[in-house]
Write a protein that holds these residues in place. Sequence first.
Motif, short mmCIF file in Angstrom:
data_model
loop_
_atom_site.label_atom_id
_atom_site.label_comp_id
_atom_site.label_asym_id
_atom_site.label_seq_id
_atom_site.Cartn_x
_atom_site.Cartn_y
_atom_site.Cartn_z
N ALA A 171 0.92 -1.02 -0.03
CA ALA A 171 0.18 0.12 -0.02
C ALA A 171 0.91 1.14 -0.11
CB ALA A 171 -0.99 -0.01 1.30
N GLY A 172 1.96 1.37 0.64
CA GLY A 172 2.90 2.38 0.63
C GLY A 172 3.39 2.57 -0.82
N LYS A 173 3.73 1.38 -1.40
CA LYS A 173 4.37 1.71 -2.75
C LYS A 173 3.39 2.09 -3.72
CE LYS A 173 7.90 -1.86 -2.46
NZ LYS A 173 8.63 -3.07 -2.94
N ASP A 174 2.15 1.69 -3.49
CA ASP A 174 1.20 2.43 -4.33
C ASP A 174 1.04 3.76 -4.11
OD1 ASP A 174 0.65 -0.37 -5.38
OD2 ASP A 174 -0.83 -0.66 -4.00
N ALA A 175 0.85 4.14 -2.90
CA ALA A 175 0.82 5.56 -2.72
C ALA A 175 1.87 6.28 -3.33
CB ALA A 175 0.78 5.52 -1.04
N LEU A 176 3.24 5.82 -3.10
CA LEU A 176 4.38 6.36 -3.79
C LEU A 176 4.13 6.52 -5.35
CD1 LEU A 176 7.05 7.50 -2.60
CD2 LEU A 176 8.06 5.28 -3.20
N THR A 177 3.67 5.33 -5.75
CA THR A 177 3.47 5.77 -7.20
C THR A 177 2.61 6.83 -7.66
OG1 THR A 177 3.56 3.08 -7.56
CG2 THR A 177 2.75 4.54 -9.28
N GLN A 178 1.67 6.95 -6.74
CA GLN A 178 0.44 8.06 -7.03
C GLN A 178 1.12 9.45 -6.43
OE1 GLN A 178 -2.18 7.67 -8.77
NE2 GLN A 178 -1.65 5.58 -9.07
N LEU A 179 2.31 9.37 -5.90
CA LEU A 179 2.82 10.75 -5.42
C LEU A 179 1.84 11.21 -4.14
CD1 LEU A 179 4.44 12.33 -8.32
CD2 LEU A 179 5.66 10.72 -6.83
#
Length: 579
Positions: free
Chosen positions: A266-274
């Motif tokens: 979930a953290g990586k997904d949020a990182l992808t979305q900035l």
Amino acid sequence: MFKVFVGIIILAIVIYGGILIYQQYLLRQLKTIDQQRQQLDIDGLDTAVAQVKTMSLTGKTLDQVQELLTDYTALNETRLPRLKAQLDQATGSAKQYRLLATRSNLKKAQDSLRVTQDAIAQLTDQIDELKQVDEQHKAAVKALEKKYQDLRKTLLAKNFMYGPSIDGLETELGTLEDDNDRFRELTSQGDHEKAAQLLAQLQKDTEHLEEMIEQIPPLYKNLETEFPAQISELQQGEATLSAQGFKYPEADMHDQIQGLNGEVKAGKDALTQLDMDKVQANDTALTNKIDHFYDTMEKEMGAKEKVTTNLDTLAKFIAHARNQNTLLTRELDRLNLNYTLDHQEVETAREFKEQIRNLDSAYQADIEAIQSNQAVYTQVLARQTQAEHDLQQIEEQQQTINTAVSGLVKEEQQARDTLQQFELRQHGLRRQVENLNLPGVSKTYLDYYNVVRDEIAKLNDDINQVQINMEEITKQLIMIQSDLDILAEKTTDLVDSAELSEQLIQYANRYRLTHDEVAKASQEAQRLFDQEFDYAKSLETIATVLDQVEPGSYKRLEDNYYHQKGTTKKPEPEAKEEQ
């Protein structure tokens, strides 16, 4: 007549001189204004306006410049010619000695000069501001281009540090570069108002991009390497401890640890979305959870060692407390047959027995949980710690009760011995009075004697009951001791007064025939002695008269009495001495 004529001529000369002087003053004022007009920087303004005309301007900036050029045209074609005309007209009026008209035109010229100066200054400021904005925007275009080039180099050289956010960052950077191109276009077109609005947004968005480029590497490192390594270690540690029989306060801790990988994703997904707020919150939550799980396992391992060490000690402590309670209960049951235990000692001992039983039940339950690998060691340790505290309290209170009741038998014997002493002392006081063969004693003395006698009789009855109350017995002993002391004083006073009164009455016989007052006092003293049994009053009556007839006789007889008795006279109270 001649003198009048001469006076008129002189007056005319003075007036003419004044007019000439005022004329010259006005001409000097007009000359000063004309010099200031000629000093106006019209050439510099013309040059600046010419530069503005060569600039490519659009939008509201063009509207502002057109308004500026209109003001400039009005200045050149209207204000300056009007000022010149006003000065010429005023000068002509002055030369024609039209001084009032000159003064009026001078005032108009001064006002026109001031307005013209203000207009030139305002136009100059507007042109300078326009040129400054143009230069600033051109410089901003170059600065932003340089910054974006540096940011792109950073992303290209260190793209491995940004993980899934790299595409989003490059997109953000590309958008900023496009906006900067639009900013450059607006600047080159001269639409500085729109360019200024776009520049403010560009600077804000650029700062945000720079912050993300700085913040993302450590956050991505946690998500990519730190957290997965820690989660793997937690999974292995939890599996090992579970295989060894460890349990945790949170029954689903295994599932919670397994779920950490989902939170990393979930953290990586949020990182992808900035979504930096979400990334930061995710990082904090993961850090706290991982630390919590490490701490939980460390506490359980540490607690197991302490629990194992405490098992034997606690078992002995419980057995000791139970044995102590059994002995105390037996002693209380035995003492309760003969003594009144009025401080709930028996009930308290029973409560302790129940507490010890509950503590032992909890201890046995923990033993079973440990043997069946169902024990949460931190919880067991907490119960052991509380049990040790409770057992310590029980032991201290049982010792206090035992100490309090263990002396009851000794206290009873001491009370019986004291009672016997009271009885002997009471009988001794009675014999002192009986040995005098007095006609009687006063009601006050007799009442007090009977009170003490009854108190001793009651104590004798209470102490010979099947079950005695030692606390009440002790209170009676203290009271009787005090009352006996008072009775002894009263008895001594009675005996001394009676014997001295008899001696003084006999001694007074030698004066009865020669002194009527002695005869009367002797008769009254005898009456008080024989009928009212007031021996102190009898003594006082005869002693007073004897001291009058034979000064010092009472003191001599009194001293002789106490000497033969082998005691000294009891000091009288201070209040009596003062009387």
